[in-house]
Design an enzyme around this catalytic site. Structure first.
Site, PDB file in Angstrom:
ATOM      1  N   SER A   1       0.847  -1.197   0.000  1.00 51.16           N
ATOM      2  CA  SER A   1       0.000   0.000   0.000  1.00 51.16           C
ATOM      3  C   SER A   1       0.875   1.237   0.000  1.00 51.16           C
ATOM      4  O   SER A   1       1.675   1.448   0.923  1.00 51.16           O
ATOM      5  CB  SER A   1      -0.883   0.002   1.244  1.00 51.16           C
ATOM      6  OG  SER A   1      -1.446   1.291   1.404  1.00 51.16           O
TER       7      SER A   1
ATOM      8  N   HIS B   1      -1.511  -1.464  -4.157  1.00 51.07           N
ATOM      9  CA  HIS B   1      -2.739  -1.074  -3.456  1.00 51.07           C
ATOM     10  C   HIS B   1      -2.730   0.439  -3.265  1.00 51.07           C
ATOM     11  O   HIS B   1      -1.799   0.994  -2.671  1.00 51.07           O
ATOM     12  CB  HIS B   1      -2.796  -1.804  -2.112  1.00 51.07           C
ATOM     13  CG  HIS B   1      -4.074  -1.616  -1.363  1.00 51.07           C
ATOM     14  ND1 HIS B   1      -5.214  -2.349  -1.617  1.00 51.07           N
ATOM     15  CD2 HIS B   1      -4.404  -0.777  -0.353  1.00 51.07           C
ATOM     16  CE1 HIS B   1      -6.179  -1.981  -0.797  1.00 51.07           C
ATOM     17  NE2 HIS B   1      -5.711  -1.020  -0.009  1.00 51.07           N
TER      18      HIS B   1
ATOM     19  N   ASP C   1      -4.821   3.602  -1.818  1.00 51.91           N
ATOM     20  CA  ASP C   1      -5.891   3.984  -0.886  1.00 51.91           C
ATOM     21  C   ASP C   1      -6.359   5.399  -1.181  1.00 51.91           C
ATOM     22  O   ASP C   1      -5.667   6.364  -0.845  1.00 51.91           O
ATOM     23  CB  ASP C   1      -5.359   3.929   0.555  1.00 51.91           C
ATOM     24  CG  ASP C   1      -5.174   2.509   1.037  1.00 51.91           C
ATOM     25  OD1 ASP C   1      -6.142   1.731   0.962  1.00 51.91           O
ATOM     26  OD2 ASP C   1      -4.056   2.175   1.491  1.00 51.91           O
TER      27      ASP C   1
ATOM     28  N   MET D   1      -8.813   8.237  -0.208  1.00 47.55           N
ATOM     29  CA  MET D   1      -9.673   8.637   0.923  1.00 47.55           C
ATOM     30  C   MET D   1     -10.209  10.041   0.666  1.00 47.55           C
ATOM     31  O   MET D   1      -9.463  10.929   0.246  1.00 47.55           O
ATOM     32  CB  MET D   1      -8.864   8.642   2.224  1.00 47.55           C
ATOM     33  CG  MET D   1      -8.236   7.302   2.550  1.00 47.55           C
ATOM     34  SD  MET D   1      -7.513   7.318   4.194  1.00 47.55           S
ATOM     35  CE  MET D   1      -6.590   5.762   4.162  1.00 47.55           C
TER      36      MET D   1
ATOM     37  N   HIS E   1      -8.475   1.071  -3.699  1.00 48.70           N
ATOM     38  CA  HIS E   1      -9.385   0.931  -2.562  1.00 48.70           C
ATOM     39  C   HIS E   1     -10.009   2.287  -2.323  1.00 48.70           C
ATOM     40  O   HIS E   1      -9.341   3.206  -1.825  1.00 48.70           O
ATOM     41  CB  HIS E   1      -8.562   0.441  -1.359  1.00 48.70           C
ATOM     42  CG  HIS E   1      -9.356   0.297  -0.105  1.00 48.70           C
ATOM     43  ND1 HIS E   1      -8.757   0.079   1.120  1.00 48.70           N
ATOM     44  CD2 HIS E   1     -10.692   0.319   0.118  1.00 48.70           C
ATOM     45  CE1 HIS E   1      -9.702  -0.026   2.043  1.00 48.70           C
ATOM     46  NE2 HIS E   1     -10.872   0.128   1.472  1.00 48.70           N
TER      47      HIS E   1
ATOM     48  N   MET F   1     -12.108   4.614  -0.487  1.00 51.12           N
ATOM     49  CA  MET F   1     -12.775   4.958   0.781  1.00 51.12           C
ATOM     50  C   MET F   1     -13.446   6.316   0.570  1.00 51.12           C
ATOM     51  O   MET F   1     -12.978   7.362   1.003  1.00 51.12           O
ATOM     52  CB  MET F   1     -11.744   4.973   1.916  1.00 51.12           C
ATOM     53  CG  MET F   1     -11.333   3.555   2.317  1.00 51.12           C
ATOM     54  SD  MET F   1      -9.783   3.505   3.212  1.00 51.12           S
ATOM     55  CE  MET F   1      -8.642   3.420   1.830  1.00 51.12           C
TER      56      MET F   1
ATOM     57  N   MET G   1     -11.520  -5.679   5.794  1.00 50.33           N
ATOM     58  CA  MET G   1     -10.680  -4.720   6.521  1.00 50.33           C
ATOM     59  C   MET G   1     -10.330  -5.308   7.893  1.00 50.33           C
ATOM     60  O   MET G   1     -11.221  -5.694   8.654  1.00 50.33           O
ATOM     61  CB  MET G   1     -11.418  -3.390   6.737  1.00 50.33           C
ATOM     62  CG  MET G   1     -11.585  -2.522   5.498  1.00 50.33           C
ATOM     63  SD  MET G   1     -10.051  -2.062   4.676  1.00 50.33           S
ATOM     64  CE  MET G   1      -9.167  -1.176   5.966  1.00 50.33           C
TER      65      MET G   1
ATOM     66  N   ASP H   1      -6.651  -6.289   4.621  1.00 56.43           N
ATOM     67  CA  ASP H   1      -6.032  -4.962   4.582  1.00 56.43           C
ATOM     68  C   ASP H   1      -5.999  -4.360   5.984  1.00 56.43           C
ATOM     69  O   ASP H   1      -7.045  -4.051   6.560  1.00 56.43           O
ATOM     70  CB  ASP H   1      -6.867  -4.084   3.635  1.00 56.43           C
ATOM     71  CG  ASP H   1      -6.290  -2.692   3.432  1.00 56.43           C
ATOM     72  OD1 ASP H   1      -5.170  -2.427   3.905  1.00 56.43           O
ATOM     73  OD2 ASP H   1      -6.969  -1.879   2.775  1.00 56.43           O
TER      74      ASP H   1
HETATM   75  C1  DX5 Z   1      -6.270   1.805   5.764  1.00 56.13           C
HETATM   76  C2  DX5 Z   1      -5.878   1.403   4.365  1.00 56.13           C
HETATM   77  C3  DX5 Z   1      -4.796   0.415   4.286  1.00 56.13           C
HETATM   78  C4  DX5 Z   1      -3.486   0.831   4.860  1.00 56.13           C
HETATM   79  C5  DX5 Z   1      -2.883  -0.380   5.485  1.00 56.13           C
HETATM   80  O1  DX5 Z   1      -7.448   2.518   5.728  1.00 56.13           O
HETATM   81  O2  DX5 Z   1      -6.997   0.841   3.691  1.00 56.13           O
HETATM   82  O3  DX5 Z   1      -4.611  -0.056   2.951  1.00 56.13           O
HETATM   83  O4  DX5 Z   1      -2.586   1.358   3.928  1.00 56.13           O
HETATM   84  O5  DX5 Z   1      -1.766   0.020   6.152  1.00 56.13           O
HETATM   85  P1  DX5 Z   1      -0.937  -0.916   7.130  1.00 56.13           P
HETATM   86  O6  DX5 Z   1      -0.498  -2.122   6.347  1.00 56.13           O
HETATM   87  O7  DX5 Z   1       0.157  -0.018   7.540  1.00 56.13           O
HETATM   88  O8  DX5 Z   1      -1.866  -1.312   8.263  1.00 56.13           O
HETATM   89 ZN    ZN Z   2      -6.579  -0.112   1.718  1.00 56.15          ZN
END
Ligand code: DX5
Ligand code: ZN
Length: 224
Positions: A10, A34, A36, A38, A67, A69, A138, A176
């Site tokens: 990620s 990956h 993210d 947000m 991903h 969010m 998650m 994740d």
């Molecule tokens: C959190 C993200 C994850 C995050 C995971 O909301 O969806 O993808 O990057 O990070 P680690 O592996 O550091 O927990």
């Molecule tokens: Zn994620």
């Protein structure tokens, strides 16, 4: 059936000022990237979006596992695809009935995933698993990297694995949050196909060694 394990670092945990280099360094050793996204509404954090994806597309050929969010990701499927996204995962909490959003993703040439936050039970998505290329469980509350893995999410993984296998579906299970070399083997044993790791990879002094440590732990794990 469970597929060979895949690792998806990620970029949330990468040095964003050197993002291209960070990604290219791990590219030969990983399977997916990956990303993210947000929006500051669905989660209390804002990360990056379409221009960053488009920039990364120029420097790597890794598949992009996005991903989302966000409260309205479907409004952006076309620009996500144009920027180079391969798969978009939206949240079941945003789409209690995801049939339309799954069709919209496919209409834009995107693979489709559905994510469940820790409090959301598997039964909420059970009728829709067959629509999904990916089911993202998650294992932390979304919004931030480097949180502690929530053990109880493994029961949800096992429930999903059983359902997918009993129906012969091709859907992958992704996990994740809080994943790294120390827990990846028992997470695999619960039935996970794709392992997201942010802090464990890009937060490590040597990200390539961290990926290799995860790979080693997975290889020495007896297959479920
Ligand atoms: C959190 C993200 C994850 C995050 C995971 O909301 O969806 O993808 O990057 O990070 P680690 O592996 O550091 O927990
Ligand atoms: Zn994620």
């Amino acid at each position: 059936m469970i597929s060979p394990p895949r690792i998806a670092p990620s970029i949330l945990a990468a040095d964003l000022a050197r993002l291209g280099e960070e990604v290219q360094r791990v590219e030969p050793f990983v399977d997916l990237l990956h990303i993210d996204v947000m929006d500051g509404h669905f989660v209390p954090n804002i990360t990056f979006g379409i221009p960053v994806i488009a920039s990364l597309r120029k420097v790597t050929s890794l598949p992009f596992d996005c991903h989302l969010m966000m409260t309205n990701p479907d409004a952006y499927f076309e620009p996500f695809r144009t920027a180079g996204a391969d798969l978009v995962t939206v949240h079941a909490e945003v789409y209690p009935d995801p049939r339309e959003v799954a069709a919209a993703a496919r209409a834009h040439g995107l693979q489709f995933g559905l994510a469940l936050n820790p409090p959301t039970p598997f039964v909420a998505v059970e009728p829709y698993v067959e629509l999904c290329d990916l089911l993202l469980v998650m294992s932390v509350h979304p919004g931030f990297g480097a949180q502690t893995f929530i053990e109880s999410t493994l029961d949800k993984v096992a429930e999903a694995r059983k359902f997918i296998d009993s129906r012969g579906l091709p859907t992958d299970i992704e996990i994740d949050g809080g994943i790294g070399p120390d827990n990846v083997a028992r997470v695999r044993a619960a039935g996970v196909d794709v392992f997201v790791a942010g802090n464990a990879v890009f937060g490590a002094p040597d990200p390539v060694s961290a990926v290799e440590a995860m790979r080693h732990a997975l290889e020495t794990q007896r297959e479920p």
